[in-house]
Design a protein around this motif. Structure first.
Motif, short mmCIF file in Angstrom:
data_model
loop_
_atom_site.label_atom_id
_atom_site.label_comp_id
_atom_site.label_asym_id
_atom_site.label_seq_id
_atom_site.Cartn_x
_atom_site.Cartn_y
_atom_site.Cartn_z
N LYS A 1 11.04 5.61 65.86
CA LYS A 1 10.94 6.88 65.15
C LYS A 1 10.97 8.03 66.15
O LYS A 1 11.70 9.02 65.96
N VAL A 2 10.18 7.88 67.21
CA VAL A 2 10.12 8.95 68.21
C VAL A 2 11.47 9.12 68.90
O VAL A 2 11.95 10.23 69.11
N ALA A 3 12.12 7.97 69.21
CA ALA A 3 13.41 8.03 69.91
C ALA A 3 14.44 8.78 69.06
O ALA A 3 15.25 9.54 69.58
N GLU A 4 14.39 8.52 67.73
CA GLU A 4 15.36 9.19 66.87
C GLU A 4 15.14 10.70 66.81
O GLU A 4 16.07 11.47 66.62
N SER A 5 13.88 11.10 66.94
CA SER A 5 13.60 12.53 66.85
C SER A 5 14.03 13.29 68.10
O SER A 5 14.06 14.51 68.12
N PHE A 6 14.38 12.56 69.15
CA PHE A 6 14.94 13.22 70.34
C PHE A 6 16.43 13.39 70.13
O PHE A 6 17.12 12.43 69.78
N LYS A 7 16.91 14.60 70.38
CA LYS A 7 18.36 14.74 70.29
C LYS A 7 18.94 14.79 71.69
O LYS A 7 18.33 15.30 72.61
N HIS A 8 20.09 14.24 71.87
CA HIS A 8 20.79 14.24 73.17
C HIS A 8 20.02 13.54 74.27
O HIS A 8 20.16 13.90 75.43
N VAL A 9 19.16 12.59 73.92
CA VAL A 9 18.51 11.80 74.96
C VAL A 9 18.64 10.33 74.57
O VAL A 9 18.40 9.95 73.44
N ASP A 10 19.08 9.53 75.55
CA ASP A 10 19.21 8.10 75.37
C ASP A 10 17.89 7.42 75.70
O ASP A 10 17.09 7.97 76.43
N PHE A 11 17.68 6.23 75.17
CA PHE A 11 16.44 5.51 75.47
C PHE A 11 16.73 4.08 75.92
O PHE A 11 17.75 3.50 75.55
N GLU A 12 15.86 3.53 76.74
CA GLU A 12 15.82 2.08 76.91
C GLU A 12 14.35 1.68 76.84
O GLU A 12 13.49 2.37 77.36
N PHE A 13 14.07 0.59 76.14
CA PHE A 13 12.71 0.09 76.05
C PHE A 13 12.63 -1.20 76.84
O PHE A 13 13.34 -2.14 76.55
N ILE A 14 11.77 -1.21 77.84
CA ILE A 14 11.65 -2.42 78.67
C ILE A 14 10.32 -3.10 78.37
O ILE A 14 9.26 -2.61 78.75
N PHE A 15 10.38 -4.21 77.64
CA PHE A 15 9.16 -4.98 77.38
C PHE A 15 8.96 -5.96 78.53
O PHE A 15 9.86 -6.73 78.85
N VAL A 16 7.80 -5.88 79.16
CA VAL A 16 7.52 -6.81 80.25
C VAL A 16 6.53 -7.84 79.73
O VAL A 16 5.37 -7.53 79.49
N ASN A 17 7.02 -9.05 79.52
CA ASN A 17 6.14 -10.11 79.02
C ASN A 17 5.39 -10.72 80.19
O ASN A 17 5.96 -11.43 81.01
N ASP A 18 4.10 -10.45 80.23
CA ASP A 18 3.29 -10.84 81.38
C ASP A 18 2.65 -12.21 81.14
O ASP A 18 1.45 -12.34 81.04
N GLY A 19 3.50 -13.22 81.00
CA GLY A 19 3.00 -14.59 80.80
C GLY A 19 2.18 -14.78 79.55
O GLY A 19 1.17 -15.49 79.57
N SER A 20 2.62 -14.18 78.44
CA SER A 20 1.86 -14.33 77.18
C SER A 20 1.90 -15.76 76.69
O SER A 20 2.85 -16.51 76.95
N ARG A 21 0.84 -16.14 75.97
CA ARG A 21 0.80 -17.48 75.40
C ARG A 21 1.14 -17.47 73.91
O ARG A 21 1.00 -18.47 73.23
N ASP A 22 1.48 -16.32 73.39
CA ASP A 22 1.82 -16.27 71.96
C ASP A 22 3.32 -16.00 71.80
O ASP A 22 4.10 -16.31 72.69
N ARG A 23 3.73 -15.38 70.70
CA ARG A 23 5.16 -15.22 70.44
C ARG A 23 5.75 -13.94 71.02
O ARG A 23 6.85 -13.53 70.65
N THR A 24 5.05 -13.32 71.94
CA THR A 24 5.53 -12.07 72.52
C THR A 24 6.97 -12.17 73.03
O THR A 24 7.80 -11.32 72.73
N LEU A 25 7.26 -13.26 73.75
CA LEU A 25 8.60 -13.39 74.34
C LEU A 25 9.67 -13.52 73.26
O LEU A 25 10.71 -12.86 73.33
N SER A 26 9.40 -14.33 72.24
CA SER A 26 10.45 -14.51 71.23
C SER A 26 10.65 -13.22 70.45
O SER A 26 11.77 -12.91 70.03
N ILE A 27 9.60 -12.44 70.27
CA ILE A 27 9.76 -11.15 69.60
C ILE A 27 10.63 -10.24 70.47
O ILE A 27 11.55 -9.57 69.98
#
Ligand code: UDP
Ligand code: MG
Length: 312
Positions: A26-52
């Motif tokens: 939502k926030v990314a869309e409200s920015f005009k003329h700015v690109d985004f990248e989201f970097i999720f760093v999975n820090d050895g989670s034991r749940d489904r974080t990686l598959s998400i």
């Protein structure tokens, strides 16, 4: 087009991640003329974080992820994110929505239009936190700012937006024992502080126990101050002076009123006291030595098992 990289350290955040993703989109869309990248760093989670993270990156080109071979800690996750990011601006944000993504507008504005290099956040209230923890936190900030030349701002969070130049400077610090709050401040640059009230996490539980926080605070002291090392010499000098005075007093006393045998309890007390101080001082040196040992080994701060590139 300019790009903002958002780094999100994730450790067992399967519940928060989808909520976080919706918010940040939502926030990314409200920015005009700015690109985004989201970097999720999975820090050895034991749940489904990686598959998400995998699923998100499949359906959204902006989503990248790095997955560690085990849990290396948030500091390692932040470093990995900074190294992987390619944006002109880089933000660090928790996955639990305790860092309101909507503040990004104000942050971006601060760097772009007001000439700051970095816009960071600090909490002004500690609502929802046990009072004893707040008390120790206060004492800690007082102490560290007395003994360290690097300013550690009370209540500062890791949530911040930085210019590429600042990020590159941070990456030049190659130390193994990383304490980000100190590093951000050490590199300098103009920082604007936004204040906000503590928000409770949307889902999941905090990964910080009291004991973990305590150890973390000790680490930060070792990382950003050498004053504890000097304490041993100061105490040594003090004891030496006291002992000289005591020797003079005893000699004078023996010569004038003789030497009645007494003083066993006081002797034991002194031995206990002095040996306690000695052990404490050796312990302090040991702390620095152990950190030095880890630095000298030059082990990597984190090990990457998988990134989004491996799945394409
Ligand atoms: N985190 C991490 N590795 C860890 C512990 C925490 O990447 O070993 C992440 C966690 O997923 C969250 C952020 O760091 O996105 C902050 O953690 P948490 O919310 O538990 O800390 P708090 O907000 O209570 O200080
Ligand atoms: Mg949190």
């Amino acid at each position: 087009m300019e790009k903002i990289s958002v780094i999100v350290p994730c450790y067992n955040e399967e519940e928060s991640m989808p909520l976080f993703y919706d918010e940040i989109c939502k926030v990314a869309e409200s920015f005009k003329h700015v690109d985004f990248e989201f970097i999720f760093v999975n820090d050895g989670s034991r749940d489904r974080t990686l598959s998400i993270a995998r699923d998100l990156s499949k359906k959204d080109k902006r989503v990248r992820y790095i997955s560690f071979s085990r849990n290396f800690g948030k500091e390692a996750a932040i470093l990995a994110g900074l190294e992987y990011s390619v944006g002109d601006y880089v933000a660090i944000m928790d996955a639990d929505l305790q860092d309101p993504p909507s503040l990004l507008h104000e942050m971006y504005d601060g760097i772009k239009n007001e000439g700051y290099d970095c816009v960071a956040t600090r909490r002004v209230s500690r609502k929802g936190e046990p009072p004893i923890r707040s008390f120790f936190a206060k004492c800690y900030y007082k102490l560290i700012n007395k003994i360290s030349k690097t300013e550690i701002v009370d209540g500062a969070r890791d949530y911040r937006l930085m210019s590429r130049q600042m990020v590159d400077s941070i990456l030049e610090l190659k130390e193994y024992n990383r304490f980000s709050k100190g590093i951000f401040s050490w590199v300098g640059y103009d920082t604007k502080w936004l204040e906000y009230k503590n928000v409770e996490r949307v889902a999941g539980t905090t990964k910080w126990s009291f004991w973990k926080l305590f150890l973390y605070s000790l680490e930060s002291i070792v990382a950003f101050s050498t004053v504890p090392l000097a304490v041993a010499s100061i105490m040594g000098l003090l004891f030496f002076l006291v002992s000289v005075i005591m020797i003079i007093v005893i000699i004078v006393k023996t010569l004038t009123i003789g030497d009645p045998v007494a003083g066993w309890p006081s002797l034991v007390c002194i031995i206990f006291f002095v040996s306690g101080v000695q052990l404490f001082s050796i312990g302090v040196i040991g702390q620095y030595l152990s950190k030095l040992y880890l630095e000298v080994k030059k082990r990597p701060v984190y090990i990457v098992k998988e990134t989004e590139k491996d799945k394409k």
